[in-house]
Design an enzyme around this catalytic site. Structure first.
Site, short mmCIF file in Angstrom:
data_model
loop_
_atom_site.label_atom_id
_atom_site.label_comp_id
_atom_site.label_asym_id
_atom_site.label_seq_id
_atom_site.Cartn_x
_atom_site.Cartn_y
_atom_site.Cartn_z
N ASP A 10 0.89 -1.26 0.04
CA ASP A 10 -0.09 -0.12 0.12
C ASP A 10 0.88 1.39 0.02
O ASP A 10 2.13 0.98 0.24
CB ASP A 10 -0.94 -0.01 1.19
CG ASP A 10 -1.48 1.26 1.34
OD1 ASP A 10 -2.09 1.73 0.39
OD2 ASP A 10 -1.49 1.88 2.65
N ASP A 12 -0.29 5.23 0.88
CA ASP A 12 -0.40 6.27 1.84
C ASP A 12 -0.61 5.56 3.03
O ASP A 12 -1.56 4.72 3.39
CB ASP A 12 -1.91 6.77 1.36
CG ASP A 12 -2.03 7.59 0.33
OD1 ASP A 12 -1.13 8.33 0.04
OD2 ASP A 12 -2.80 7.31 -0.72
N LYS A 55 -11.70 11.42 -4.47
CA LYS A 55 -13.24 12.04 -5.11
C LYS A 55 -14.27 11.62 -4.30
O LYS A 55 -15.40 12.34 -3.81
CB LYS A 55 -13.28 11.49 -6.52
CG LYS A 55 -12.32 12.08 -7.48
CD LYS A 55 -12.64 11.74 -8.87
CE LYS A 55 -12.09 10.30 -9.18
NZ LYS A 55 -10.92 10.19 -9.40
N LYS A 90 -6.43 19.23 -6.56
CA LYS A 90 -5.77 18.57 -5.26
C LYS A 90 -4.63 17.94 -5.73
O LYS A 90 -3.67 18.11 -5.05
CB LYS A 90 -6.88 17.82 -4.69
CG LYS A 90 -6.36 17.09 -3.41
CD LYS A 90 -6.13 15.62 -3.76
CE LYS A 90 -5.41 15.02 -2.75
NZ LYS A 90 -5.13 13.26 -2.97
N THR A 128 -5.03 2.96 -3.31
CA THR A 128 -6.33 3.70 -3.89
C THR A 128 -5.95 5.16 -4.36
O THR A 128 -6.66 5.63 -5.22
CB THR A 128 -7.23 3.82 -2.44
OG1 THR A 128 -7.40 2.79 -1.76
CG2 THR A 128 -8.51 4.59 -3.19
N ASN A 133 0.12 10.33 -7.88
CA ASN A 133 0.72 10.69 -6.55
C ASN A 133 1.87 9.52 -6.16
O ASN A 133 2.79 9.75 -5.52
CB ASN A 133 -0.49 10.44 -5.53
CG ASN A 133 -1.47 11.41 -5.92
OD1 ASN A 133 -1.39 12.36 -6.51
ND2 ASN A 133 -2.47 11.28 -5.07
C1 XBP Z 1 -5.56 5.82 0.36
C2 XBP Z 1 -6.56 7.08 0.39
C3 XBP Z 1 -6.45 7.89 -0.87
C4 XBP Z 1 -5.77 9.13 -0.37
C5 XBP Z 1 -6.13 10.13 -1.71
O1 XBP Z 1 -6.02 4.77 1.03
O2 XBP Z 1 -7.46 6.87 0.92
O3 XBP Z 1 -7.75 8.51 -1.05
O4 XBP Z 1 -6.02 9.81 0.67
O5 XBP Z 1 -5.86 9.82 -2.89
P1 XBP Z 1 -5.08 3.26 0.72
P2 XBP Z 1 -6.81 10.42 -4.05
O6 XBP Z 1 -3.74 3.82 1.49
O7 XBP Z 1 -5.82 2.48 1.61
O8 XBP Z 1 -4.75 2.93 -0.32
O9 XBP Z 1 -7.29 11.84 -3.81
O10 XBP Z 1 -5.48 10.42 -5.03
O11 XBP Z 1 -7.54 9.50 -4.51
MG MG Z 2 -3.16 3.25 3.32
#
Ligand code: XBP
Ligand code: MG
Length: 257
Positions: A10, A12, A55, A90, A128, A133
């Protein structure tokens, strides 16, 4: 007998703590630029993280906090475009922050990736977040060439159902032509582990500020971070023996138990 072949990460919260000082700040910049008067505090953003995807998160926020505005936009048929435009801005602000070096990798991530590569393991990403990014984070922390370390970068809208659905992990496994039983996933959140376990992957959790209260039932191991030789990790659940940091050796033992 199944053999450990690959690791799927993963992004983020797992590779880097991107949410509070990265995504949240970028959302707020996009809202300010559009003069919408919305601002997501650190605590409110923590609640909004229950919905993955930027989104989807904006839509969730509107349904909770701005229902009248949401209704107006829906009736005027402008909601989809508004969210899409805000999200594009964003992404612009977020990748700009990363390019400035605002977000480092989490403890132990670079060391462990290096060790995995030296030992010939295959690597992939299942996230996600928007693909731009991911590449911006890799470029700003590990250098441009690191994008090629990952044979699959499964990201964003590539699957219709985001985490907690298992689809993004299923997609990564399919692209790598691997079975779940040949891999270990790395996650940081409840939505993330639901997704990885849904794809039948053994999962290592490194929790963080936003996810320390999450339910990680089913995780192979839960750590506060991956650790370094001079910065021991804390093992919150599961067993890493006498190890004080995560290594390929420890991962092999986790895989075999
Ligand atoms: C990550 C997220 C992402 C970021 C934003 O979840 O929820 O939505 O916050 O990304 P995970 P975007 O780590 O479980 O994948 O704005 O590019 O959608
Ligand atoms: Mg995560």
């Amino acid at each position: 007998m199944s053999k450990l072949k690959a690791f799927i990460f993963d992004v983020d919260g797992t590779l880097a703590d991107t949410e509070k000082d990265g995504h949240r700040v970028a959302f707020n910049r996009a809202f300010a630029e559009a003069d919408l008067g919305w601002h997501w505090s650190v605590d409110e953003y923590g609640e909004l993280l229950s919905v993955t995807g930027g989104k989807e998160r904006i839509h969730h926020f509107l349904s909770l906090r701005q229902p009248e505005f949401l209704k107006q936009q829906q009736q005027a048929g402008t909601l989809y475009d508004l969210i899409k435009k805000l999200h594009a801005r964003k992404t612009h602000f977020y990748t700009e922050l990363l390019a400035e070096g605002a977000i480092p990798l989490r403890t132990g991530v670079k060391r462990l990736l290096d060790e995995m590569r030296e030992q010939g393991f295959r690597l992939a990403i299942a996230t996600t977040t928007t693909p731009a990014n991911v590449t911006s984070l890799l470029e700003s922390t590990l250098g441009k060439e690191s994008i090629d370390w990952f044979e699959v970068i499964a990201a964003g809208d590539i699957v219709p159902k985001k985490k907690p659905a298992a689809d993004i992990y299923d997609y990564a496994l399919e692209q790598m032509n691997l079975k779940a039983e040949d891999c270990i996933a790395f996650e940081d959140s409840s939505n993330g582990i639901q997704s990885s376990l849904g794809a039948n992957l053994k999962t290592v959790i490194t929790q963080n500020h936003y996810t320390e209260e999450h339910d990680f039932m089913g995780a192979a191991v839960v750590l506060d971070h991956l650790g370094e030789p001079d910065d021991a990790c804390l093992c919150i659940a599961g067993d890493i023996g006498n190890a004080s940091f995560m290594s390929v050796d420890v991962l092999k033992k986790i895989f075999d138990t």
